[in-house]
Design a protein around this motif. Structure first.
Motif, PDB file in Angstrom:
ATOM      1  N   ARG A  60       0.712  -1.148   0.168  1.00 18.42           N
ATOM      2  CA  ARG A  60       0.066  -0.049   0.011  1.00 18.42           C
ATOM      3  C   ARG A  60       0.918   1.333   0.054  1.00 18.42           C
ATOM      4  N   VAL A  61       0.514   2.260  -1.029  1.00 22.20           N
ATOM      5  CA  VAL A  61       1.523   3.373  -1.080  1.00 22.20           C
ATOM      6  C   VAL A  61       0.543   4.506  -1.176  1.00 22.20           C
ATOM      7  N   LEU A  62       0.853   5.563  -0.282  1.00 20.46           N
ATOM      8  CA  LEU A  62       0.245   6.753  -0.280  1.00 20.46           C
ATOM      9  C   LEU A  62       0.984   7.826  -1.222  1.00 20.46           C
ATOM     10  N   VAL A  63       0.210   8.456  -2.225  1.00 18.57           N
ATOM     11  CA  VAL A  63       1.120   9.447  -3.090  1.00 18.57           C
ATOM     12  C   VAL A  63       0.597  10.794  -2.949  1.00 18.57           C
ATOM     13  N   ALA A  64       1.430  11.626  -2.427  1.00 18.24           N
ATOM     14  CA  ALA A  64       1.115  12.975  -2.137  1.00 18.24           C
ATOM     15  C   ALA A  64       1.492  13.980  -2.719  1.00 18.24           C
ATOM     16  N   LYS A  65       1.022  15.098  -2.860  1.00 21.66           N
ATOM     17  CA  LYS A  65       1.634  16.693  -3.310  1.00 21.66           C
ATOM     18  C   LYS A  65       1.247  17.525  -2.106  1.00 21.66           C
ATOM     19  N   VAL A  66       2.612  17.711  -1.637  1.00 21.49           N
ATOM     20  CA  VAL A  66       2.646  18.793  -0.534  1.00 21.49           C
ATOM     21  C   VAL A  66       2.844  20.325  -0.907  1.00 21.49           C
ATOM     22  N   GLY A  67       2.136  21.045  -0.135  1.00 15.96           N
ATOM     23  CA  GLY A  67       2.423  22.596  -0.300  1.00 15.96           C
ATOM     24  C   GLY A  67       1.509  23.231  -1.452  1.00 15.96           C
ATOM     25  N   LEU A  68       1.886  23.995  -1.866  1.00 15.49           N
ATOM     26  CA  LEU A  68       1.177  24.961  -2.983  1.00 15.49           C
ATOM     27  C   LEU A  68       1.482  24.542  -4.471  1.00 15.49           C
TER      28      LEU A  68
ATOM     29  N   VAL B  97      -2.931   2.014  -4.368  1.00 12.52           N
ATOM     30  CA  VAL B  97      -2.214   3.305  -4.123  1.00 12.52           C
ATOM     31  C   VAL B  97      -3.565   4.091  -3.574  1.00 12.52           C
ATOM     32  N   ILE B  98      -3.086   5.200  -2.732  1.00  7.24           N
ATOM     33  CA  ILE B  98      -3.932   6.083  -2.133  1.00  7.24           C
ATOM     34  C   ILE B  98      -3.396   7.487  -2.746  1.00  7.24           C
ATOM     35  N   TYR B  99      -4.143   8.169  -3.499  1.00  5.96           N
ATOM     36  CA  TYR B  99      -3.623   9.716  -3.981  1.00  5.96           C
ATOM     37  C   TYR B  99      -4.394  10.589  -3.243  1.00  5.96           C
ATOM     38  N   THR B 100      -3.583  11.444  -2.605  1.00  6.52           N
ATOM     39  CA  THR B 100      -4.341  12.215  -1.491  1.00  6.52           C
ATOM     40  C   THR B 100      -4.829  13.564  -2.407  1.00  6.52           C
ATOM     41  N   GLY B 101      -4.115  13.883  -3.455  1.00  6.57           N
ATOM     42  CA  GLY B 101      -4.543  15.121  -4.388  1.00  6.57           C
ATOM     43  C   GLY B 101      -3.683  16.315  -3.874  1.00  6.57           C
ATOM     44  N   LEU B 102      -3.910  17.431  -4.272  1.00  2.39           N
ATOM     45  CA  LEU B 102      -2.964  18.572  -4.289  1.00  2.39           C
ATOM     46  C   LEU B 102      -3.326  19.283  -2.790  1.00  2.39           C
ATOM     47  N   ARG B 103      -2.154  20.172  -2.660  1.00  2.10           N
ATOM     48  CA  ARG B 103      -2.175  21.188  -1.524  1.00  2.10           C
ATOM     49  C   ARG B 103      -2.417  20.376  -0.132  1.00  2.10           C
ATOM     50  N   GLN B 104      -1.470  19.308   0.009  1.00  2.00           N
ATOM     51  CA  GLN B 104      -1.630  18.515   1.416  1.00  2.00           C
ATOM     52  C   GLN B 104      -0.477  19.207   2.174  1.00  2.00           C
ATOM     53  N   THR B 105      -0.895  19.077   3.534  1.00  2.00           N
ATOM     54  CA  THR B 105       0.297  19.620   4.536  1.00  2.00           C
ATOM     55  C   THR B 105       1.078  18.230   5.049  1.00  2.00           C
ATOM     56  N   PRO B 106       2.368  18.446   5.555  1.00  2.00           N
ATOM     57  CA  PRO B 106       2.920  17.298   5.936  1.00  2.00           C
ATOM     58  C   PRO B 106       2.189  16.474   6.880  1.00  2.00           C
TER      59      PRO B 106
END
Length: 138
Positions: free
Chosen positions: A10-18, A39-48
């Motif tokens: 299981r992998v979390l893929v994330a985009k952090v910040g602006l 795969v879990i994709y969190t989408g844009l503009r995530q915080t740590p």
């Protein structure tokens, strides 16, 4: 073989910040899914904090951070710190994007796994994650 060893990686893929460019993250997420991972994709503009909380809730084996904004020397150390605080020592933190080689070396010394530059072979990314999980999953 116990249940944890049998379940898919299981992998979390994330985009952090602006950073609003997520094409690479979506390509990686799709290629990991095609390689047999969940795969879990969190989408844009995530915080740590959001990323680490999602990793904990989703019981992931790896976190993949896609970063093009130049904030990698802030984002990765913060994620590593939060993971340590929460006792998440058995999750791979990897990622890629626009990260100079000298910064990659510093982040690797902090415990961040292999980092991939733009244009990296997606098969190399999935092979790396599978190998890491095989060697480190508890």
């Amino acid at each position: 073989m116990n249940d944890k060893q049998k379940r898919p990686v299981r992998v979390l893929v994330a985009k952090v910040g602006l950073d609003g460019h997520d094409r690479g993250a979506k390509v990686i997420a799709t290629s990991l899914r095609d390689a047999g991972m969940e795969v879990i994709y969190t989408g844009l503009r995530q915080t740590p904090e959001m990323v680490v909380n999602a990793a904990l809730q989703e019981d992931v084996d790896a976190i993949g951070i896609s970063i093009l904004s130049g904030a990698h020397m802030t984002v990765f150390p913060r994620i590593m710190s939060l993971m340590k605080e929460k006792g998440l020592t058995d999750i791979l933190v990897t990622g890629g994007g626009i990260i100079p080689a000298e910064d990659m070396a510093v982040l690797n010394e902090m415990g961040v796994g292999k980092l991939f530059a733009p244009g990296a072979n997606t098969g190399d990314v999935s092979d790396y994650i599978y190998k890491w999980v095989e060697e480190n999953r508890r």
